[in-house]
Design an enzyme around this catalytic site. Structure first.
Site, short mmCIF file in Angstrom:
data_model
loop_
_atom_site.label_atom_id
_atom_site.label_comp_id
_atom_site.label_asym_id
_atom_site.label_seq_id
_atom_site.Cartn_x
_atom_site.Cartn_y
_atom_site.Cartn_z
N GLU A 318 58.04 -13.51 19.75
CA GLU A 318 58.74 -13.23 18.50
C GLU A 318 59.55 -14.44 18.01
O GLU A 318 60.71 -14.33 17.64
CB GLU A 318 59.64 -12.00 18.67
CG GLU A 318 58.83 -10.76 19.04
CD GLU A 318 59.62 -9.46 19.06
OE1 GLU A 318 60.82 -9.50 19.38
OE2 GLU A 318 59.03 -8.41 18.77
N ASP A 392 56.14 -1.36 23.04
CA ASP A 392 57.56 -1.68 22.89
C ASP A 392 58.46 -0.46 22.91
O ASP A 392 58.97 -0.05 21.86
CB ASP A 392 57.77 -2.44 21.56
CG ASP A 392 59.17 -3.02 21.46
OD1 ASP A 392 59.89 -2.99 22.45
OD2 ASP A 392 59.53 -3.50 20.36
N GLU A 420 66.50 2.54 20.44
CA GLU A 420 65.98 1.86 19.25
C GLU A 420 64.91 2.71 18.56
O GLU A 420 64.85 2.75 17.33
CB GLU A 420 65.40 0.50 19.67
CG GLU A 420 64.73 -0.25 18.54
CD GLU A 420 64.13 -1.59 18.99
OE1 GLU A 420 64.30 -1.96 20.16
OE2 GLU A 420 63.51 -2.25 18.14
#
Ligand code: GCV
Length: 727
Positions: A318, A392, A420
């Protein structure tokens, strides 16, 4: 002061006594105002009956205070026993009456040495707790080989009291199965927390090293109470400044607070730091100057923090810099840092959360493709930190195929504690079942029983180094975690890190008792509610193997239609692949072939649509909307049914909670009630938005008996959220 008559004096004494009795009765029976700060270490008075029994046992505390760890152990026992029993134990060097508690190590206490109890299998951090007879008196001993084991034992003993367990005939021994049990903070130096939903960072960098907030000590106590022995202080998307002298002083100050509690500090290291703060022209891991820079940096750190744990590294992921920027491998990068730390005993936790910048292959395959061939190429002090699933931290993923595929490398589990993808702070989602599901998954690599837990604790492939990390959900909110129930996720992470084979239900039971009350009329329904909460979230967000349907960037709420992200593999449409024919990501041999990253018998199972567990169906298969499910209904029907079931479950949770008013303090009760209302509203939003969208693609009518979405698809698509936390 005026003299009082004897009668007057007697009356005022009687009055004072009456007040005291009333006050103490009130104290014991009524719920105290609480803000959640005390976590599961509340030590509120046990009920009168228990207190009478236990008071005898807590009358004498026989233990040393020569070391910082011994001192904090003694303080914790004094605090705990005083709180629970309403009476501080007297400190003593010898046992003079029945009921003493004796704590220490054979080396620190001649009395313990004299008992000659077998401590060989306890290791450095283990302990035993046992009922014994000392000089004719009944006593309880908490014995370890090292001070830290005695601290863990003391917390265990207090937990037994807190959870109303019988303590009269104790004989137990315990030691951790995993060596490094670490919290990863994604905290930035400006105080923000990436994916943090509980306020800002608890590290007050600006006031450190001078001001040591009392919260740091309470944080260390909480961690030690569940066996966490390491903390990474800063975000894996790291800034190099954390490695500059001015910040290292601050890090050292925190390390000093944590040391007595057996907690080591680690730092996320930015791979390009030699350029950014070292003035070098390159960060190439094979460049001698770069290697020397890291060696010098390690020396500097260990001078300040002799027990520094090591580095956590996110590289070539990323947008982060890494060894591939110089044509080197992940092993080259990790080994260079490992060599710098090795002389000091430090480790490198190198993250496998890596997927290519060009996003060509199925993202779920990329970490395996990148790392599998590097097995056996890492130094002995490198652990590869692998997220539980191949994408993820989604509400449900199959276990990461790297587990079991790299027998020569210690693989460290990375779980996310912060939610998240599971509703942020306000959704009540207990993650214990998610962790347990992954840890008990069978990789089959060494035959039946080759569980992920055995990969992680090192027993499957005989590794002495082992580790497990959780991305922390801790911030400056008074209740630490954004909600009281989120504290349970911190708690269960620590307990499973200590022993990954424990039951998440049993841990939830302990947590509820310690956090709220031992009243079974409260404990039972709340534990049931927690245990079903994760499956409910899967149902109202991403049932049947769907994944990555959340809003772009901030990850809040549903956006299955979204194709706005710059990378294809950041877009929900990339993952669900819905079209007029069907839905799901074909990862079989006729698709991306991700199935073949698993052991052959598991690959065969996932490759066959009929053998794939339906909870992972759309993870591995693209199937028709009319595909017949095991229930005999179509996929489209089951999809709508699961979405609806998820919302119904949250409604039931609200209903359950509404019946529990009065068992606990108003503050925590009310906040939970409000958060459940938010969760119900958002679950409904997830369901309706996803059904509206998938219906627009499938062209199928809503199955009979199911309510239509409350709004149009256009409405859901028009919602925008510019100020979502954690982003
Ligand atoms: C720290 C996901 C999160 C990022 C996180 C990343 C990682 O992509 O959304 O915020 O970055 O995982 O684990 O590195």
């Amino acid at each position: 002061m005026r003299n009082k008559s004897p009668r007057h004096r007697w009356l005022s004494r009687a009055f004072a006594l009456a007040i005291l009795i009333v006050a103490s009765v009130l104290h014991v029976t009524s719920a105290r105002a609480e803000d959640g700060y005390e976590l599961w270490l509340r030590y509120h008075p046990l009920t009168a009956g228990q207190a009478t029994i236990y008071r005898i046992d807590a009358s004498q505390l026989v233990m040393g205070s020569a070391t910082p760890t011994q001192r904090v152990t003694r303080e914790e026992l004094q605090r705990g026993l005083l709180g629970l029993l309403g009476q501080a134990p007297s400190l003593s060097d010898t046992v003079t009456r029945d009921g003493a508690i004796i704590v220490g190590t054979p080396a620190s206490s001649p009395l313990i040495a004299r008992l000659r109890l077998d401590t060989a299998d306890l290791g450095h951090e283990g302990y035993l707790i046992r009922h014994v007879n000392v000089d004719g008196h009944a006593a309880t001993v908490i014995i370890a080989n090292d001070d830290i084991g005695a601290l863990y034992g003391a917390f265990h003993f207090l937990r037994l009291l807190q959870t109303d367990q019988p303590i009269a005939h104790l004989d137990l021994r315990d030691s951790p199965r995993v060596k490094l049990r670490v919290l990863d903070h994604w905290d930035n130096l400006d105080g923000s927390v990436e994916r943090g939903y509980a306020g800002t960072s608890i590290w007050d960098w600006f006031k450190l090293p001078d001001w040591l907030a009392p919260r740091y000590t309470d944080y260390a106590r909480a961690n030690a109470s569940i066996g966490i022995n390491g903390v990474v202080l800063n975000n894996v998307n790291a800034t190099p400044q954390i490695l500059t002298p001015v910040y290292l002083e601050k890090v050292a100050a925190l390390a000093n607070v944590f040391r007595p509690y057996g907690i080591r500090v680690y730092l996320s290291a930015r791979f390009s730091a030699p350029i950014e703060i070292g003035g070098l022209k390159t960060a190439d891991p094979l460049d001698p100057q770069v290697q020397q820079w890291w060696r010098t940096k390690a020396g500097e750190i260990y001078k300040l923090i002799p027990d520094f744990g090591g580095f956590l590294v996110k590289a070539n992921s990323e947008g982060q810099p890494g060894p591939q920027d110089y044509g080197r491998t992940h092993a080259d990068g990790a080994n260079m840092l490992a060599d710098a730390l090795a002389p000091h005993g430090g480790v490198v936790m190198w993250r496998a959360f890596v997927y290519s910048q060009s996003a060509s292959a199925d993202r779920a395959k990329q970490a395996y493709d990148e790392f599998k061939s590097l097995d056996g190429h890492f130094r002995a002090n490198v652990l590869l930190q692998v997220k539980n699933g191949p994408i993820d931290f989604q509400p449900r993923e199959p276990f990461n195929p790297l587990f079991g595929a790299m027998p020569k490398t210690p693989l460290m589990m990375e779980f996310q504690i912060t939610k998240e993808y599971l509703g942020f702070a306000t959704h009540l989602v207990y993650l214990g079942p998610l962790y347990e599901e992954v840890l008990s998954a069978d990789t089959m690599t060494h035959g039946k029983g080759s569980t992920v837990a055995k990969v992680i604790d090192g027993t499957l492939d005989n590794h002495t180094l082992s580790g497990i990390a959780g991305v922390a959900n801790i911030g400056t909110d008074q209740n630490w975690s954004g909600s009281v129930f989120n504290q349970a996720n911190w708690y269960v992470f620590g307990r499973l890190a200590w022993n990954p084979t424990q039951s998440s239900r049993a841990i939830a039971d302990d947590w509820v008792r310690m956090t709220f009350t031992n009243d079974v009329a409260f404990v039972k329904p709340v534990v049931d509610m927690m245990m079903g909460s994760r499956e409910a979230a899967v149902d109202y967000m991403t049932p049947l193997g769907l994944h990555h349907l959340m809003g772009p960037g901030h990850h809040y709420g549903p956006a299955p239609w979204d194709a706005s992200e710059p990378r294809a593999d950041w877009r929900p449409v990339y993952y669900h692949r819905a079209d007029s024919e069907g839905i799901g990501f074909d990862r079989t041999r006729s698709g991306s072939d991700a199935v073949d990253q698993y052991e052959p018998s598991i690959a065969a199972q996932f490759n066959d649509v009929k053998q794939t567990p339906e909870e992972l169906l759309l993870w591995f298969h693209h199937v028709s909307w009319d595909y017949r499910m095991r229930s005999g209904q179509t996929l489209w029907y089951e999809l709508v049914a699961h979405y609806t079931q998820g919302v119904d479950h949250v409604m039931q949770m609200r209903e359950t909670w509404s019946r529990l008013d009065g068992y606990i303090d108003t503050e925590r009760y009310q906040q939970t009630a409000t958060f459940l209302a938010i969760q119900e509203r958002e679950a409904q939003w997830w369901r309706d938005a996803c059904i509206a969208y998938f219906q627009s693609i499938s062209g199928r009518p809503l199955p009979p008996g199911f309510a239509p979405p409350q709004h149009s698809l256009k409405y859901y698509e028009s919602l925008s959220f510019p100020y979502v936390p954690g982003h």
